[in-house]
Each structure stands twice: as C-alpha cells, then as structure tokens.
Design an enzyme around this catalytic site. Structure first.
Site, mmCIF file in Angstrom:
data_model
loop_
_atom_site.group_PDB
_atom_site.id
_atom_site.type_symbol
_atom_site.label_atom_id
_atom_site.label_comp_id
_atom_site.label_asym_id
_atom_site.label_seq_id
_atom_site.Cartn_x
_atom_site.Cartn_y
_atom_site.Cartn_z
ATOM 1 N N ARG A 190 17.479 37.345 35.404
ATOM 2 C CA ARG A 190 16.116 36.907 35.088
ATOM 3 C C ARG A 190 16.078 35.407 34.788
ATOM 4 N NH1 ARG A 190 14.513 41.606 30.664
ATOM 5 N NH2 ARG A 190 15.154 43.374 31.956
ATOM 6 N N GLU A 215 7.022 42.482 40.501
ATOM 7 C CA GLU A 215 6.230 42.319 39.282
ATOM 8 C C GLU A 215 6.372 40.916 38.705
ATOM 9 O OE1 GLU A 215 5.508 45.024 35.332
ATOM 10 O OE2 GLU A 215 7.509 44.218 35.622
#
Length: 457
Positions: A85, A152
């Site tokens: 991430r 997302e």
C-alpha cells in the site's frame, strides 16, 4: 491459465497492453464486477463480497477457492498488505521470500501479475483489489494486468483516514492518473468498477461527510473518463439513517455526475468496535445485511464473528457471508422500514451534502479546492491522524443511536442544520464541557458493546 504458474515473485516489467488485458477478460467468459453490480440492481438482490488477503501465494489461492466453495460470494476480494500500500515493494518482496505469513494482505506487486492472473482464474466470480494506498499507480497497473475488474480507493479516502503525512495534492494527482488509465481501458473495451471508500476512519463518521467525500471523488474520477462508480457507505448502526444514506446515493449521482455514468450503492457492514461474543457479532452482521437490502445497496461487504479478535479465518468469513446472504431471502419481504423517518433523514442528508460539496464542485479546479478545503476545515474527517485534515469535527450519537454533529468545526453547514443536530443531541446552547463530550464520544464509539451488554453502562 490452469494449474500452478511457474513464476518467481518479483517485480515484472513486461506488463500486458490494455488490448491484451481486454482480450484476457473477454476470453474468460465470466462476469466482471460491473456485470455483477448491474445484475444485482436488476434483480434487487444484494451481491455479497468478503474481505480477504494473506501473504503467501499458495495460501491466497486456497483461500479464494475455499471462500467460493463455502459461501458462493458474488465478488471476491484480494486485500493488499501494508508494505505494498505504501509502495515499499522491496520490503514486501523480502517478506514474500522469508515470512509471507507475517504480511497482513497479499503483496500483488511482489508476486507479479502472472500470479495475480492465477488467482483471478482460480474462481468463477470477479475479483476486486482492496488496499488503502495514497499512490496506487503501480498496484493498479499490476491489478489490471492480473485481470481484476474492480479497484477500490480515491485520493481523499485512501489518504486522510490512513496516512499521517502524505500531501493531499500528491494523492489526488496519483489517483487522477489511475482514473485516467481506467478511462483508457473503458475506451479500449473494458469498463472497470471504481469503488470509492466512504468508510473513511470508520469511527462515528457522519453520513453526510461520507457521502460528500464519495461525491467529490466520483466527480474527479468521471472527469478522467471513469464510467462505472461504486459509492460505498459504512453502516453507522441506525436503520433509518443508514437506509436514507444508501437511498441518497442515486439521487446524488443524478445531481452531480454525468448521465452516462453507472453508479452503484455499496454498504460496508459496521466497521467500528465489534462485539466480541459470537452471537452478538452475528446479530450485527445480519442487521447490516438487512440494512443493505432495505437501502437498495447493490453490494454488501461482509464482516465476521471474529472481527474483534483479529484477522478472521476462512471458516468465519464463510459463516459471515452465509448469514448475510439470508437477508436476501424472499421470506423476509415483510420487513420494512419507517418510510416517513427515512424520508426525513434523506432530506437532511441531501441538504448537508449539498452544503459541503457546493464550494468545492463550484470551483474551477475542484482538486485544488479539495486541498484548500481540508486546510481550512470546510472539508473534514473526524478522528483522522492526517496532518492535512483539521479534525475539528466531533460526532456523537443521539438517543436513538443516529450519528449527529456535536461540533461541526468549519463545515459549511447551514445554521438550521447545525441547530437541528444540537437539538437531536439534546445539547445545551453555548460551550460544552470537553470531558463531558469525551465521555459521551467514548460511549458512542463502543455503542454496540453497550447495546449487547459486553461492557457496563
């Protein structure tokens, strides 16, 4: 692509072209996430999707197969690890080669797109990538190459709730590139679903803030060519307010987005402090699923009875999905919601969202206006650790459990809205004792633990 893929983990420079990706997805002959969402709306049956992600490739492969076999979800997730991430691909790769079980998600970039395709091909339902990255450009390219058909996140929702020191202008610019690449794929023949993360910090988020951030991110995304958007909303725990928030999404879409954009409401089951006892957790899971149904959600992201204990195992995830799916039963058609109450909450929410987004979307440069709004607090997210948010908003629950603004900070809400929230909270005029507010907020954060008697009143 059948059987085990004989590749080694590591960054792969040879990403397929958009045309190759489109051919791969079409050749599979299985639905995309967009297809599932459209079917869900057409049939008025909420699609079910779990959260799931582990570090090892073989383990992730087995997990997806187990979840599909055990509960028959409509969409499956690949949840990404924290190193990926934050674009710490070297760290993620080192963990893949030494201790993949120590990762808190699947490091897709480190495993590579070919292994990603093996995951996608291992199940018959489409796969969404869920993560939390303020700069997802590399991850997006690998995810698309792998054949994922939903991605997302957004420049606000994957920065402010997750990061302490990532400049908002940077994350917005990175996500602008992601949305532009999504637009390129649409023109090449593949319409990805871009799901926007309305859950934010998941701590007493007032519905109008969640919806306002979703609308702003959707406007930014569609300006770059995105044509399928999921606006997600977190279950707050008050039925009429949650149903109103879900029903507000198509209204806001018609108000703010181009007519040729598909928009789907998505509900995340409660993301706050979860009950520890299984029977209590399962009541909350079922309550969330009923909320999704009554609100007209296209998709539900499920929770498990192990939520309060850590990362759930496959069995708990299967049990959670099966329980949530019960809410779709036609036997439950008799369950309705107080229409008059929902309409009142809906009217208030639409007015508040309009108040919050109008200064930003009326600007010549909405992305720049977002940065300025967070700087002066006219756009804010409660309980954020980011130095780029003011964090001046303080929400509380009213006597019925609905989330209201005790302190609205600098949000540009009307005087009537601010007064209404204070009346709902039964707050006296004038300054409030900070300790009283802290005690009240603490209790409200633990709302369901109090409701189920897991902690004292």
């Amino acid at each position: 692509m059948n059987g085990s893929v004989q590749t080694r983990p590591g960054l792969e420079p040879d990403l397929p072209s958009p045309a190759d990706v489109v051919r791969f997805v079409r050749a599979r002959g299985t639905p995309t996430v967009r297809d599932v969402l459209a079917r869900s709306v057409r049939n008025a049956v909420v699609a079910i999707q779990p959260r799931c992600g582990v570090g090892g490739h073989a383990e992730m492969l087995q997990l997806l197969r187990d979840l599909e076999t055990g509960a028959g979800p409509d969409v499956l997730s690949i949840t990404i690890d924290s190193h990926t991430r934050l674009n710490r691909f070297d760290h993620a790769l080192r963990m893949v080669n030494t201790d993949p079980g120590g990762l808190n998600g699947y490091p897709l970039v480190s495993h590579g797109w070919r292994r990603g395709r093996e995951l996608v091909e291992s199940v018959s339902v489409p796969v969404e990538i869920r993560h939390g990255s303020p700069d997802a450009r590399t991850l997006f390219k690998v995810a698309v190459a792998a054949g994922a058909t939903s991605f997302e996140g957004g420049g606000i929702s994957y920065n402010i709730p997750y990061c302490k020191d990532v400049p908002l202008a940077h994350s917005l610019a990175c996500w602008r590139e992601v949305d532009a690449m999504t637009g390129d794929l649409h023109r090449a023949g593949l319409t990805l679903d871009r799901e926007l993360f309305g859950t934010l910090t998941a701590v007493l988020v007032p519905p109008s803030i969640s919806l306002a951030v979703g609308v702003i991110e959707a406007v930014l995304a569609t300006a770059e060519g995105v044509r399928c958007v999921s606006l997600s909303y977190p279950q707050g725990g008050h039925l009429a307010q949650d149903v109103a928030a879900l029903r507000a999404i198509p209204v806001l879409a018609r108000r703010y987005l181009p007519a040729d954009v598909e928009v789907y409401p998505v509900l995340h089951e409660f993301m706050g402090v979860f009950p520890t006892r299984r029977q209590n957790a399962e009541q909350l899971i079922f309550y969330g699923a009923l909320t999704a149904r009554l609100g007209g959600a296209a998709k539900l992201i499920t929770k498990t009875h192990q939520e309060a204990l850590g990362i759930p195992d496959a069995g708990a995830n299967i049990a959670g999905m099966r329980l949530a799916a019960v809410a779709n039963s036609p036997l439950l058609d008799f369950i309705t919601v107080d229409t008059e109450h929902v309409e009142r909450e809906l009217e208030w929410l639409l007015e508040e969202v309009d108040d919050i987004v109008a200064p930003i979307l009326g600007s010549a440069d909405p992305a720049r206006a977002v940065v300025a709004a967070f700087a002066d607090g006219t756009l804010d997210i409660p309980f954020s650790a980011s130095r780029y948010a003011r964090g001046d908003v303080l929400p509380c629950r009213d006597a019925s459990g609905a989330i209201r603004y005790a302190v609205p900070g600098a949000l540009p809400l009307s005087r009537a809205a601010v007064d209404r929230h204070r009346r709902c909270l039964d707050l006296a005029s004038g300054p409030q004792s900070m300790q009283t507010l802290v005690d009240r907020v603490t209790r409200d954060i633990n709302h369901f633990l109090h409701l189920f008697g897991e902690i004292g009143s």
